[in-house]
Write a protein that holds these residues in place. Structure first.
Motif, PDB file in Angstrom:
ATOM      1  N   GLY A 287       5.638   5.399  -3.403  1.00 49.35           N
ATOM      2  CA  GLY A 287       6.252   5.015  -4.784  1.00 49.35           C
ATOM      3  C   GLY A 287       5.558   5.558  -5.941  1.00 49.35           C
ATOM      4  N   GLN A 288       4.513   5.574  -6.177  1.00 47.90           N
ATOM      5  CA  GLN A 288       3.794   6.066  -7.242  1.00 47.90           C
ATOM      6  C   GLN A 288       3.369   7.460  -7.321  1.00 47.90           C
ATOM      7  N   MET A 289       3.119   7.927  -5.984  1.00 51.10           N
ATOM      8  CA  MET A 289       2.430   9.333  -6.079  1.00 51.10           C
ATOM      9  C   MET A 289       3.443  10.247  -5.210  1.00 51.10           C
ATOM     10  N   GLY A 290       4.441   9.632  -4.537  1.00 54.74           N
ATOM     11  CA  GLY A 290       5.465  10.508  -3.832  1.00 54.74           C
ATOM     12  C   GLY A 290       4.961  11.459  -2.748  1.00 54.74           C
ATOM     13  N   VAL A 291       3.823  10.463  -2.402  1.00 58.23           N
ATOM     14  CA  VAL A 291       3.241  11.240  -0.954  1.00 58.23           C
ATOM     15  C   VAL A 291       3.848  10.316   0.452  1.00 58.23           C
TER      16      VAL A 291
ATOM     17  N   GLY B  64       0.817  -1.223   0.243  1.00 59.39           N
ATOM     18  CA  GLY B  64      -0.121  -0.077  -0.129  1.00 59.39           C
ATOM     19  C   GLY B  64       0.769   1.190   0.049  1.00 59.39           C
ATOM     20  N   LEU B  65       2.070   1.202   0.893  1.00 50.47           N
ATOM     21  CA  LEU B  65       2.795   2.447   0.777  1.00 50.47           C
ATOM     22  C   LEU B  65       3.539   2.626  -0.502  1.00 50.47           C
ATOM     23  N   ALA B  66       3.841   1.267  -1.193  1.00 48.90           N
ATOM     24  CA  ALA B  66       4.732   1.537  -2.159  1.00 48.90           C
ATOM     25  C   ALA B  66       3.782   2.223  -3.344  1.00 48.90           C
TER      26      ALA B  66
ATOM     27  N   THR C 276       9.876  -3.528  -4.263  1.00 55.77           N
ATOM     28  CA  THR C 276       9.448  -3.835  -2.988  1.00 55.77           C
ATOM     29  C   THR C 276       9.167  -5.167  -2.465  1.00 55.77           C
ATOM     30  N   VAL C 277       8.848  -6.090  -3.452  1.00 52.05           N
ATOM     31  CA  VAL C 277       8.841  -7.388  -3.206  1.00 52.05           C
ATOM     32  C   VAL C 277       9.966  -8.129  -3.048  1.00 52.05           C
ATOM     33  N   ALA C 278      11.039  -7.640  -3.878  1.00 48.22           N
ATOM     34  CA  ALA C 278      12.435  -8.195  -3.631  1.00 48.22           C
ATOM     35  C   ALA C 278      13.165  -7.924  -2.526  1.00 48.22           C
ATOM     36  N   SER C 279      12.726  -6.588  -2.009  1.00 45.46           N
ATOM     37  CA  SER C 279      13.545  -5.868  -0.838  1.00 45.46           C
ATOM     38  C   SER C 279      12.941  -6.458   0.412  1.00 45.46           C
ATOM     39  N   ALA C 280      11.519  -6.913   0.448  1.00 45.52           N
ATOM     40  CA  ALA C 280      10.806  -7.445   1.469  1.00 45.52           C
ATOM     41  C   ALA C 280      11.652  -9.115   1.776  1.00 45.52           C
ATOM     42  N   PHE C 281      11.791  -9.628   0.589  1.00 38.48           N
ATOM     43  CA  PHE C 281      12.359 -10.809   0.606  1.00 38.48           C
ATOM     44  C   PHE C 281      13.851 -10.922   1.361  1.00 38.48           C
TER      45      PHE C 281
ATOM     46  N   GLY D 279      13.570   0.430  -3.776  1.00 32.61           N
ATOM     47  CA  GLY D 279      13.550   1.446  -4.641  1.00 32.61           C
ATOM     48  C   GLY D 279      12.111   1.960  -4.817  1.00 32.61           C
ATOM     49  N   ALA D 280      12.036   3.203  -4.307  1.00 30.96           N
ATOM     50  CA  ALA D 280      10.289   3.405  -4.028  1.00 30.96           C
ATOM     51  C   ALA D 280       9.639   3.413  -5.209  1.00 30.96           C
ATOM     52  N   SER D 281       9.831   3.588  -6.430  1.00 32.71           N
ATOM     53  CA  SER D 281       8.803   3.591  -7.344  1.00 32.71           C
ATOM     54  C   SER D 281       8.477   2.262  -8.067  1.00 32.71           C
TER      55      SER D 281
END
Lengths: 308, 420
Positions: free
Chosen positions: A40-44, A34-36, A259-264, A252-254
């Motif tokens: 990531g997409q909106m920059g908020v 959700g945060l990504a 996100t998946v790789a980092s979580a792993f 990598g935020a965007s």
């Protein structure tokens, strides 16, 4: 450190820890997806992400209360209803927040940090007023409790499998939404070039609102799922927020794949180290590693090349 | 003027007589007052505390916001209830207690600041408050500098004794040693896995536990700490399964408890089977509300108080508490200890016949409270309470069934030799 165990035990350890790592991975992905989208997409920078999760948890609690007092025969299935409600309500709140607050701040990303932090405090106080300062207990249907015994030592918790399944479904859902659906395409267009997207007839305001609502809704579902493993109290959301940002920034935020790789990476590293070192030490080493890699790759593991 | 100068001797005599005659009715009035209401304020308060002829001001200092609010709410309710009950009985030395409540906001510097405000500006005659050791350590220098009196309700790690604090919860040895003795004697436990949150209380407590376990000739097969608020215990649960200890000695605190017990149960560790059995000193009825009774059913807790105590004191206390704060409330160990604070202070003030801090302090040792919900307690010279330790067996409805209590009151020993 390996000497204390026999080789059979070591095999079991790696199997068990690998699985514990997978559960942790699922939890991280659920927290961060959700945060990504929002960050990531909106920059908020959404500091209230944890509170959206807890809203989902409270809705699950209310649903369980409702089912156990009014529809006890259907209690086994309440969790699915709860997750759906959690998604709808948090997404609606997200849309409202976007309309009231966030949309005025798109040009000032750092101010979103302050605004959403304020929002998180407001929500915490609201939860405290409505539900009380104490944690509430969310009871699970019986089929979600217990575990499958694979060998003497290796046992797999059922709710862990449930969380993993849920993570896979939601991740694919988000992937399809962002890559294939109209909303996803429009979102990506707006992110890359807002003015141009507007010029070709995309209603950028509406896209922003839906995207923000989607991110919040996923947070709500995550919160709903976490009632199985974690606590539900007014400030419980704070427990997740640091890890969540860590996962998103590291990946990598965007990039959703990032996100998946980092979580792993983080979950497997932490889970393995937790076994052989102390819990606190594993956390420290994980954070150090993340800091080290971010120094080499400031954009995170996966960065999109976007023309700024 | 002339008249007065008649003679020095007779003048003196006349003045003495006059003074005596004036004093007589005044003395009668005072003695009447002390029977009917209360001794004069000047007499019972020589140090300028906030005491008037009808009221005395005290402070309540807990976190009602921030992460500790979850725990401290019960303490605030207990202290208010005790104060209301004391007022209904006519107050302390004929004065109604008024309280000033301040919010420590789960922030230790705020605790220090607010305690200074209560002592210096409000001149509170006593303060009931704090929960974490960190908050107590933060306010301690303030209470010592401005000579205040703090009644501290939480069970804690010991290694402290202050003339300005009365500790109404248990110190570590009272809880830990009795608990471990019970589990080794009754359940034949031989090996222990120690687990806690990573800060001073669990670490100090586990140090005492380890020393005691090793002194008994038994084994500690693991010791683990996780950061406060940690929610993923799968790894340590795997470790526990591998080490197969007889006892999981868990002193995880706060929200982490919820995660720990849910995951323990999900991982297939059945606490109702008694092997491995879980012994905790950090899960009260309050925490079970969040954990869910079905998730912790079968675990044992070592504490001095459980809501299910059946003595008449406690039945009255529980009934009064529920009437005041609602039927669905639960009462944990610390809530009861917080309730003792105002009563112990009242007893000390009445014994001293004064609100002055030094006199109250001098009157405190050996005070007895026969009306305590936990039964009977007595204040030790070292400002801690003599108390019993009980073992509760967690049931699915969120209450503990008491399966054991020590025969005698245990002497508090905040500085145990050989355990530091």
């Amino acid at each position: 450190m390996f000497a204390d165990y026999t080789s059979a035990e070591l095999t079991a350890i790696f199997a068990m820890q690998g699985f514990a790592g997978l559960i942790l991975f699922s939890v991280f992905v659920l927290m961060a997806l959700g945060l990504a989208i929002i960050f990531g997409q909106m920059g908020v920078i959404n500091m209230a992400h944890g509170e959206f999760m807890i809203l989902g948890a409270y809705i699950t609690y209310l649903t369980s209360q409702f089912f156990s007092s009014h529809l006890p025969s259907l209690f086994d299935g309440y969790f699915f209803v709860a997750m759906l409600l959690a998604f709808v309500v948090t997404a609606a709140l997200g849309a409202l927040v976007e309309w009231l607050m966030i949309r005025h701040l798109y040009k000032r990303p750092l101010d979103t940090l302050l605004a959403t932090w304020g929002l998180s405090l407001i929500l915490q106080q609201l939860y405290r007023t409505v539900f009380g300062a104490r944690e509430v207990g969310v009871s699970l249907p019986d089929w979600l409790m217990g575990s499958y015994a694979i060998t003497d030592i290796i046992e797999v918790p059922i709710n862990g499998i449930f969380v993993m399944g849920l993570t896979i479904i939601i991740t694919f859902g988000v992937y399809l939404t962002m890559q294939k659906s109209r909303l996803g395409k429009q979102t990506r267009a707006v992110v890359q070039n807002r003015a141009m997207a507007g010029a070709v007839g995309i209603n950028t305001e509406r896209v922003d609102r839906y995207t923000f609502a989607l991110g919040c809704g996923i947070a709500g579902v995550a919160g709903s799922a976490f009632t199985m493993v974690g606590s539900t109290g007014p400030t419980a959301g704070q427990l997740y927020i640091v890890d969540t940002f860590l996962v998103v920034v590291f990946g990598g935020a965007s990039s959703l794949l990032g996100t998946v790789a980092s979580a792993f990476t983080i979950s497997q590293a932490q889970s393995t180290m937790e076994f052989f070192l102390s819990g606190s030490m594993a956390k420290v080493l994980t954070l150090l590693t993340v800091v080290g890699i971010l120094m080499l790759r400031p954009q995170g593991l996966f960065s999109l090349k976007v023309r700024r | 003027m002339q008249k007065l100068k008649t003679s020095g001797v007779s003048n003196l005599l006349r003045r003495r007589v006059l003074k005596g005659m004036m004093a007589l009715p005044a003395a009668m009035l005072v003695s009447q007052l002390s029977f009917a209401a209360s001794p004069s304020t000047a007499e019972v308060n020589t140090t300028g505390l906030a005491v008037t002829d009808d009221t005395v001001k005290v402070g309540i200092l807990h976190s009602v916001t921030g992460t500790m609010a979850i725990s401290e709410t019960g303490s605030v309710q207990a202290e208010k209830l005790a104060i209301e009950q004391i007022n209904a009985m006519g107050g302390v030395l004929g004065r109604k207690i008024e309280y000033i409540q301040e919010d420590g906001a789960s922030d230790w510097p705020t605790f220090a600041e607010k305690s200074k405000k209560l002592l210096v500006k409000d001149k509170a005659a006593a303060v009931f408050g704090c929960w974490t050791s960190a908050s107590r350590k933060a306010v301690l220098p303030v209470f010592e500098q401005y000579n205040g009196m703090l009644y501290y309700p939480t069970f804690y790690e010991g290694l402290e004794q202050s003339p300005n604090v009365i500790y109404t919860g248990q110190e570590a040895t009272q809880q830990i040693i009795a608990g471990i003795d019970w589990v080794t004697k009754t359940k034949g436990a031989k090996s222990f896995f120690l687990l806690g949150s990573d800060y001073i209380w669990p670490r100090t407590s586990n140090k005492i536990a380890r020393k005691h376990i090793e002194k008994l000739g038994l084994k500690v097969v693991g010791e683990e700490y996780y950061p406060l608020g940690h929610t993923q215990f799968n790894s340590v649960i795997n470790k526990i399964k591998l080490k197969k200890p007889d006892v999981i000695y868990a002193i995880v605190v706060g929200g982490s408890n919820v995660a720990f017990y849910k995951q323990l149960k999900a991982a297939g560790i059945d606490m109702t089977k008694e092997k491995p059995l879980v012994l905790t000193i950090s899960v009260t009825e309050d925490e079970i509300l969040g954990i869910g009774g079905e998730n912790i059913q079968g675990a044992y807790a070592a504490m001095k108080y459980f809501q299910s105590l059946t003595n008449t004191n406690n039945q009255e206390f529980v009934a009064a508490f529920k009437e005041r704060w609602g039927d669905d409330i639960v009462i944990g160990d610390v809530t009861q200890a917080a309730y003792l604070g105002p009563w112990l202070w009242k007893a000390a003030v009445e014994k001293a016949g004064s609100f002055d801090i030094d006199k109250v302090r001098a009157a405190s040792p050996n005070l007895e409270l026969t009306t305590a919900p936990e039964g009977y307690v007595k204040v030790h010279e070292n400002h801690h309470l003599w108390s019993k330790t009980r073992i509760g067996h967690a049931k699915a409805d969120g209450q503990y069934e008491i399966v054991y209590e020590t025969d005698e009151l245990i002497e508090p020993n905040p500085f145990p030799e050989g355990y530091q």
